[in-house]
Design a protein around this motif. Structure first.
Motif, PDB file in Angstrom:
ATOM      1  N   GLN A   1     -13.467 -10.098  17.589  1.00  0.00           N
ATOM      2  CA  GLN A   1     -12.377 -10.163  16.624  1.00  0.00           C
ATOM      3  C   GLN A   1     -11.928  -8.757  16.241  1.00  0.00           C
ATOM      4  N   SER A   2     -10.633  -8.542  16.193  1.00  0.00           N
ATOM      5  CA  SER A   2     -10.103  -7.264  15.751  1.00  0.00           C
ATOM      6  C   SER A   2      -9.699  -7.379  14.282  1.00  0.00           C
ATOM      7  N   LEU A   3      -9.561  -6.243  13.658  1.00  0.00           N
ATOM      8  CA  LEU A   3      -9.144  -6.224  12.253  1.00  0.00           C
ATOM      9  C   LEU A   3      -7.728  -6.770  12.117  1.00  0.00           C
ATOM     10  N   GLN A   4      -6.860  -6.422  13.059  1.00  0.00           N
ATOM     11  CA  GLN A   4      -5.492  -6.923  13.025  1.00  0.00           C
ATOM     12  C   GLN A   4      -5.476  -8.453  13.119  1.00  0.00           C
ATOM     13  N   LYS A   5      -6.270  -9.016  14.019  1.00  0.00           N
ATOM     14  CA  LYS A   5      -6.338 -10.476  14.165  1.00  0.00           C
ATOM     15  C   LYS A   5      -6.895 -11.114  12.892  1.00  0.00           C
ATOM     16  N   TYR A   6      -7.875 -10.454  12.263  1.00  0.00           N
ATOM     17  CA  TYR A   6      -8.438 -10.965  11.015  1.00  0.00           C
ATOM     18  C   TYR A   6      -7.342 -11.065   9.945  1.00  0.00           C
ATOM     19  N   PHE A   7      -6.530 -10.020   9.820  1.00  0.00           N
ATOM     20  CA  PHE A   7      -5.430 -10.041   8.849  1.00  0.00           C
ATOM     21  C   PHE A   7      -4.455 -11.170   9.172  1.00  0.00           C
ATOM     22  N   ILE A   8      -4.076 -11.301  10.425  1.00  0.00           N
ATOM     23  CA  ILE A   8      -3.123 -12.330  10.833  1.00  0.00           C
ATOM     24  C   ILE A   8      -3.679 -13.721  10.558  1.00  0.00           C
ATOM     25  N   ASP A   9      -4.944 -13.938  10.889  1.00  0.00           N
ATOM     26  CA  ASP A   9      -5.573 -15.248  10.691  1.00  0.00           C
ATOM     27  C   ASP A   9      -5.649 -15.658   9.226  1.00  0.00           C
ATOM     28  N   HIS A  10      -5.653 -14.688   8.315  1.00  0.00           N
ATOM     29  CA  HIS A  10      -5.826 -15.006   6.894  1.00  0.00           C
ATOM     30  C   HIS A  10      -4.548 -14.857   6.065  1.00  0.00           C
ATOM     31  N   GLN A  11      -3.424 -14.553   6.713  1.00  0.00           N
ATOM     32  CA  GLN A  11      -2.152 -14.392   6.005  1.00  0.00           C
ATOM     33  C   GLN A  11      -1.754 -15.648   5.235  1.00  0.00           C
ATOM     34  N   GLY A  12      -1.872 -16.799   5.838  1.00  0.00           N
ATOM     35  CA  GLY A  12      -1.437 -18.036   5.194  1.00  0.00           C
ATOM     36  C   GLY A  12      -2.546 -18.810   4.517  1.00  0.00           C
ATOM     37  N   ASP A  13      -3.740 -18.236   4.455  1.00  0.00           N
ATOM     38  CA  ASP A  13      -4.889 -18.917   3.854  1.00  0.00           C
ATOM     39  C   ASP A  13      -4.720 -18.972   2.339  1.00  0.00           C
ATOM     40  N   LYS A  14      -4.805 -20.166   1.766  1.00  0.00           N
ATOM     41  CA  LYS A  14      -4.570 -20.347   0.322  1.00  0.00           C
ATOM     42  C   LYS A  14      -5.606 -19.648  -0.556  1.00  0.00           C
ATOM     43  N   ASP A  15      -6.783 -19.371  -0.024  1.00  0.00           N
ATOM     44  CA  ASP A  15      -7.819 -18.696  -0.805  1.00  0.00           C
ATOM     45  C   ASP A  15      -7.617 -17.185  -0.872  1.00  0.00           C
ATOM     46  N   PHE A  16      -6.792 -16.653   0.027  1.00  0.00           N
ATOM     47  CA  PHE A  16      -6.583 -15.205   0.112  1.00  0.00           C
ATOM     48  C   PHE A  16      -5.261 -14.787  -0.504  1.00  0.00           C
ATOM     49  N   VAL A  17      -5.222 -13.553  -0.964  1.00  0.00           N
ATOM     50  CA  VAL A  17      -3.990 -12.902  -1.377  1.00  0.00           C
ATOM     51  C   VAL A  17      -3.698 -11.874  -0.298  1.00  0.00           C
ATOM     52  N   ALA A  18      -2.520 -11.962   0.325  1.00  0.00           N
ATOM     53  CA  ALA A  18      -2.159 -11.048   1.412  1.00  0.00           C
ATOM     54  C   ALA A  18      -0.818 -10.398   1.115  1.00  0.00           C
ATOM     55  N   VAL A  19      -0.780  -9.082   1.266  1.00  0.00           N
ATOM     56  CA  VAL A  19       0.453  -8.335   1.040  1.00  0.00           C
ATOM     57  C   VAL A  19       0.561  -7.272   2.128  1.00  0.00           C
ATOM     58  N   ASP A  20       1.736  -7.178   2.732  1.00  0.00           N
ATOM     59  CA  ASP A  20       2.038  -6.118   3.689  1.00  0.00           C
ATOM     60  C   ASP A  20       3.135  -5.262   3.085  1.00  0.00           C
ATOM     61  N   LEU A  21       2.898  -3.972   3.012  1.00  0.00           N
ATOM     62  CA  LEU A  21       3.875  -3.059   2.434  1.00  0.00           C
ATOM     63  C   LEU A  21       4.310  -2.040   3.473  1.00  0.00           C
ATOM     64  N   ALA A  22       5.607  -1.951   3.683  1.00  0.00           N
ATOM     65  CA  ALA A  22       6.132  -0.872   4.506  1.00  0.00           C
ATOM     66  C   ALA A  22       6.210   0.356   3.597  1.00  0.00           C
ATOM     67  N   THR A  23       5.907   1.507   4.117  1.00  0.00           N
ATOM     68  CA  THR A  23       5.907   2.699   3.262  1.00  0.00           C
ATOM     69  C   THR A  23       7.302   3.080   2.815  1.00  0.00           C
ATOM     70  N   SER A  24       8.322   2.468   3.400  1.00  0.00           N
ATOM     71  CA  SER A  24       9.675   2.738   2.918  1.00  0.00           C
ATOM     72  C   SER A  24       9.813   2.303   1.460  1.00  0.00           C
ATOM     73  N   LEU A  25       9.037   1.280   1.049  1.00  0.00           N
ATOM     74  CA  LEU A  25       9.043   0.864  -0.358  1.00  0.00           C
ATOM     75  C   LEU A  25       8.435   1.944  -1.235  1.00  0.00           C
ATOM     76  N   LEU A  26       7.338   2.538  -0.784  1.00  0.00           N
ATOM     77  CA  LEU A  26       6.722   3.620  -1.542  1.00  0.00           C
ATOM     78  C   LEU A  26       7.630   4.836  -1.551  1.00  0.00           C
ATOM     79  N   ASP A  27       8.239   5.136  -0.399  1.00  0.00           N
ATOM     80  CA  ASP A  27       9.092   6.305  -0.282  1.00  0.00           C
ATOM     81  C   ASP A  27      10.269   6.215  -1.244  1.00  0.00           C
ATOM     82  N   ALA A  28      10.862   5.012  -1.375  1.00  0.00           N
ATOM     83  CA  ALA A  28      11.995   4.833  -2.279  1.00  0.00           C
ATOM     84  C   ALA A  28      11.592   5.126  -3.717  1.00  0.00           C
ATOM     85  N   ARG A  29      10.361   4.789  -4.093  1.00  0.00           N
ATOM     86  CA  ARG A  29       9.891   5.011  -5.461  1.00  0.00           C
ATOM     87  C   ARG A  29       9.458   6.454  -5.686  1.00  0.00           C
TER      88      ARG A  29
END
Length: 185
Positions: A23-51
């Motif tokens: 299992q890769s870390l990327q696959k782990y993130f993908i597998d748990h994106q829609g899991d109701k027990d997990f909180v998942a957030v992906d942030l593009a740094t363009s959001l940070l850059d704007a702030r």
């Protein structure tokens, strides 16, 4: 004919190695994106850059911010009313540790306090990091996994950026709100 047989054996061997079910870390993130027990957030740094455009950052801090391309956040909070989340916590913690124990990840530091254990790992060269991972766990609160993807991130500049964030020079209110909701810190 012998050469063709050898070639077929080599190709089959390479296919077997590349199709490893590790299992890769990327696959782990993908597998748990829609899991109701997990909180998942992906942030593009363009959001940070704007702030942070208005922030008074040094050249090193700005270089560090620009070297970060994406931040993935995944957390499994432990719910007080559900004992199965505590069991799941232990299972997921074991899976994550197994992934992070792969040879490609180097440990930069381990730290902990107040029942929270954390590890900072990276992939790439020590002076040009491509991926940084922070994994924190607390038996009472849950676990959090942060994956920072970038190009040639320099640890010294990242440390300066973290210091600027700590001083309040960089507004990361949205990230703090997410972490506060999960209550892993």
């Amino acid at each position: 004919m012998k050469n063709i047989s050898k070639l077929i054996l080599v190709v089959c061997g390479l296919l077997y190695i590349s199709c490893s079910n590790e299992q890769s870390l990327q696959k782990y993130f993908i597998d748990h994106q829609g899991d109701k027990d997990f909180v998942a957030v992906d942030l593009a740094t363009s959001l940070l850059d704007a702030r942070t455009r208005e922030a008074n950052l040094s050249d090193d801090e700005r270089e560090a911010l620009e070297s970060i391309k994406k931040v993935n956040f995944l957390a499994l909070p432990i719910k007080e009313d559900k004992s199965e989340t505590k069991t799941r916590f232990e299972e997921e913690k074991t899976k994550i540790n197994s992934i992070l124990n792969a040879e490609k990840y180097e440990t930069l530091m381990r730290f902990g306090s107040n029942g929270t254990k954390a590890v900072l790992k990276f992939e790439g060269e020590e002076d040009n990091i491509d991926e940084m991972i922070v994994f924190a766990s607390n038996k009472e609160r849950g676990l959090a996994l942060v994956r920072v993807l970038g190009d040639d991130m320099k640890p010294a500049n990242i440390a300066k950026l973290m210091n600027a964030i700590d001083k309040g020079s960089v507004d990361i209110g949205a990230i703090k709100d997410i972490i506060g909701e999960v209550n892993i810190n």
